[in-house]
Design a protein around this motif. Structure first.
Motif, PDB file in Angstrom:
ATOM      1  N   GLY A  10      19.252  -9.865  -0.635  1.00 34.75           N
ATOM      2  CA  GLY A  10      19.555  -8.756   0.260  1.00 34.75           C
ATOM      3  C   GLY A  10      20.979  -8.734   0.763  1.00 34.75           C
ATOM      4  O   GLY A  10      21.308  -7.952   1.651  1.00 34.75           O
ATOM      5  N   GLY A  11      21.849  -9.609   0.206  1.00 30.96           N
ATOM      6  CA  GLY A  11      23.212  -9.726   0.712  1.00 30.96           C
ATOM      7  C   GLY A  11      24.031  -8.467   0.501  1.00 30.96           C
ATOM      8  O   GLY A  11      23.911  -7.794  -0.520  1.00 30.96           O
ATOM      9  N   LEU A  53      14.700  -6.945  -3.716  1.00 32.10           N
ATOM     10  CA  LEU A  53      16.000  -6.294  -3.816  1.00 32.10           C
ATOM     11  C   LEU A  53      15.982  -4.964  -3.069  1.00 32.10           C
ATOM     12  O   LEU A  53      14.983  -4.227  -3.137  1.00 32.10           O
ATOM     13  CB  LEU A  53      16.310  -6.057  -5.300  1.00 32.10           C
ATOM     14  CG  LEU A  53      17.722  -5.684  -5.730  1.00 32.10           C
ATOM     15  CD1 LEU A  53      18.721  -6.782  -5.392  1.00 32.10           C
ATOM     16  CD2 LEU A  53      17.743  -5.419  -7.242  1.00 32.10           C
ATOM     17  N   ASN A  54      17.074  -4.667  -2.393  1.00 30.43           N
ATOM     18  CA  ASN A  54      17.202  -3.374  -1.725  1.00 30.43           C
ATOM     19  C   ASN A  54      16.911  -2.252  -2.726  1.00 30.43           C
ATOM     20  O   ASN A  54      17.416  -2.255  -3.844  1.00 30.43           O
ATOM     21  CB  ASN A  54      18.630  -3.229  -1.165  1.00 30.43           C
ATOM     22  CG  ASN A  54      18.814  -1.977  -0.337  1.00 30.43           C
ATOM     23  OD1 ASN A  54      18.602  -0.859  -0.795  1.00 30.43           O
ATOM     24  ND2 ASN A  54      19.224  -2.167   0.906  1.00 30.43           N
ATOM     25  N   ILE A  55      16.102  -1.294  -2.309  1.00 27.20           N
ATOM     26  CA  ILE A  55      15.674  -0.239  -3.229  1.00 27.20           C
ATOM     27  C   ILE A  55      16.869   0.526  -3.808  1.00 27.20           C
ATOM     28  O   ILE A  55      16.824   1.006  -4.951  1.00 27.20           O
ATOM     29  CB  ILE A  55      14.688   0.730  -2.527  1.00 27.20           C
ATOM     30  CG1 ILE A  55      14.042   1.668  -3.562  1.00 27.20           C
ATOM     31  CG2 ILE A  55      15.376   1.503  -1.413  1.00 27.20           C
ATOM     32  CD1 ILE A  55      12.882   2.471  -3.011  1.00 27.20           C
ATOM     33  N   TRP A  61      20.716  -2.965 -10.811  1.00 29.77           N
ATOM     34  CA  TRP A  61      20.219  -4.202 -11.405  1.00 29.77           C
ATOM     35  C   TRP A  61      19.699  -3.956 -12.823  1.00 29.77           C
ATOM     36  O   TRP A  61      19.938  -4.756 -13.739  1.00 29.77           O
ATOM     37  CB  TRP A  61      19.132  -4.809 -10.527  1.00 29.77           C
ATOM     38  CG  TRP A  61      18.450  -6.012 -11.124  1.00 29.77           C
ATOM     39  CD1 TRP A  61      17.138  -6.128 -11.466  1.00 29.77           C
ATOM     40  CD2 TRP A  61      19.057  -7.274 -11.450  1.00 29.77           C
ATOM     41  NE1 TRP A  61      16.879  -7.375 -11.980  1.00 29.77           N
ATOM     42  CE2 TRP A  61      18.042  -8.102 -11.982  1.00 29.77           C
ATOM     43  CE3 TRP A  61      20.343  -7.777 -11.353  1.00 29.77           C
ATOM     44  CZ2 TRP A  61      18.279  -9.408 -12.419  1.00 29.77           C
ATOM     45  CZ3 TRP A  61      20.592  -9.078 -11.783  1.00 29.77           C
ATOM     46  CH2 TRP A  61      19.572  -9.877 -12.306  1.00 29.77           C
ATOM     47  N   GLU A  62      19.005  -2.876 -13.019  1.00 39.51           N
ATOM     48  CA  GLU A  62      18.528  -2.533 -14.365  1.00 39.51           C
ATOM     49  C   GLU A  62      19.701  -2.389 -15.327  1.00 39.51           C
ATOM     50  O   GLU A  62      19.643  -2.855 -16.478  1.00 39.51           O
ATOM     51  CB  GLU A  62      17.733  -1.226 -14.327  1.00 39.51           C
ATOM     52  CG  GLU A  62      16.391  -1.325 -13.621  1.00 39.51           C
ATOM     53  CD  GLU A  62      15.689   0.009 -13.552  1.00 39.51           C
ATOM     54  OE1 GLU A  62      16.180   0.983 -14.200  1.00 39.51           O
ATOM     55  OE2 GLU A  62      14.654   0.111 -12.863  1.00 39.51           O
ATOM     56  N   ASN A  78      10.674  -4.158  -3.397  1.00 43.26           N
ATOM     57  CA  ASN A  78      11.582  -3.548  -2.429  1.00 43.26           C
ATOM     58  C   ASN A  78      11.919  -4.514  -1.292  1.00 43.26           C
ATOM     59  O   ASN A  78      11.035  -5.169  -0.736  1.00 43.26           O
ATOM     60  CB  ASN A  78      10.970  -2.280  -1.828  1.00 43.26           C
ATOM     61  CG  ASN A  78      10.861  -1.164  -2.831  1.00 43.26           C
ATOM     62  OD1 ASN A  78      11.500  -1.190  -3.887  1.00 43.26           O
ATOM     63  ND2 ASN A  78      10.044  -0.166  -2.528  1.00 43.26           N
ATOM     64  N   GLY A  79      13.193  -4.569  -0.941  1.00 40.02           N
ATOM     65  CA  GLY A  79      13.628  -5.394   0.175  1.00 40.02           C
ATOM     66  C   GLY A  79      13.342  -4.745   1.505  1.00 40.02           C
ATOM     67  O   GLY A  79      12.978  -3.566   1.583  1.00 40.02           O
TER      68      GLY A  79
END
Length: 227
Positions: A10-11, A53-55, A61-62, A78-79
Motif C-alpha cells: 500500500g506504499g 493492492l490499492n484498487i 500491476w497487470e 483490494n487494499g
C-alpha cells in the motif's frame, strides 16, 4: 495444512521522493514487489499468495506483469485505507483454516529459509514474529526536550513476515481499528494473544528511502555470492 501469504503493498512512495510507489520501483531491473512474491513462491510449503493492492494500481500491476513476463500465480485483493484494513481484506479473501504470513511488499530480500521457519514455528506456537536487536545506542524522547538511555538488549526491531494461525488472526482483527495498530503483532497482542519472537535477518530491510534501493541491490549481490 494450508499455507497463505498476504503481501501488503500500500506504499505511496512519498519518502522515496518518487511519483512511482516504492513497491514498483526497480531493483536489479525488476520491480521490488516481484522479488518479494518470488521469495514466497520459492518456499517449499507452496503458500497461496494474496497481493493486497490499492484498487487504482491493479491495472498498472497487470501491465508490469506483462512487461516483465511475471507469471507467478497470485490473487490480487483490494487494499484498504490503512495497513490494518488491507490485512483485514486479505484475511476475508481466505476461506477455511491454515497458517498465514503477512509480509511487507517492500521487504524483497526475505530469505526462503526464514519464511519456512516462520510457518513451522507458527504450527508449534500459534504465531511467529521476527525481529533483530538494534546495534546502535537508543534513547527515549521525553517531554521538555529531555531524553533517557534505554538498554538495547531489551529492544527488538520488528520485521515481517508476521505469521499466525488464521483463526487466531481473524479473531484479533475483529477489534475496531486503533492508531496503535502498527503491525499484526500489535493487533494480536491487543486481543490478548502472547507474541512469540524469533531472530530475523539484517538483510531483510524495508525499502523506505531512496538510498535503500542501492543498499538492497548490494545486499542482493552479497547474498548470491554466499554459499
Amino acid at each position: 495444512m494450508k499455507y497463505y501469504a498476504i503481501i501488503v503493498a500500500g506504499g505511496s512512495g512519498n519518502r522515496m521522493q518518487s511519483a512511482v510507489p516504492k513497491q514498483f520501483l526497480l531493483l536489479d531491473k525488476q520491480p521490488v514487489l516481484m522479488h518479494t512474491i518470488t521469495a514466497f513462491h520459492s518456499c517449499a510449503l507452496n503458500p497461496h499468495i494474496l497481493l493486497v493492492l490499492n484498487i487504482d494500481q491493479h491495472k498498472y500491476w497487470e501491465e508490469l506483469c506483462l512487461k516483465y513476463n511475471f507469471t507467478i500465480p497470485h490473487q490480487v485483493v483490494n487494499g484498504g485505507a490503512q495497513r490494518y484494513h488491507s490485512v483485514k481484506n486479505g484475511l476475508k479473501a481466505i476461506k477455511g483454516k491454515g497458517i498465514v504470513a503477512v509480509h511487507d511488499a517492500v521487504r524483497p530480500l526475505i530469505s526462503v529459509q526464514l519464511i519456512t521457519k516462520s510457518y513451522q514455528v507458527t504450527e508449534e506456537t500459534g504465531n511467529c514474529i521476527i525481529g533483530i536487536t538494534p546495534t546502535d545506542s537508543v534513547r527515549r524522547v521525553l517531554e521538555n526536550g529531555k531524553s533517557e538511555a534505554l538498554s538495547r538488549d531489551e529492544l527488538v526491531l520488528i520485521q515481517t513476515p508476521q505469521t499466525f494461525e488464521i483463526d487466531l488472526l481473524r479473531k484479533a482483527y475483529q477489534a475496531p481499528f486503533r492508531n496503535e495498530f502498527t503491525d499484526d503483532a500489535s493487533v494480536a497482542e491487543y486481543a490478548g494473544f502472547k507474541i512469540n519472537l524469533i531472530a530475523g535477518e539484517r538483510e531483510n530491510i524495508k525499502i523506505t528511502h531512496p538510498e535503500d534501493l542501492e543498499i538492497a541491490s548490494i545486499l542482493k549481490r552479497m547474498i548470491k555470492r554466499t554459499p
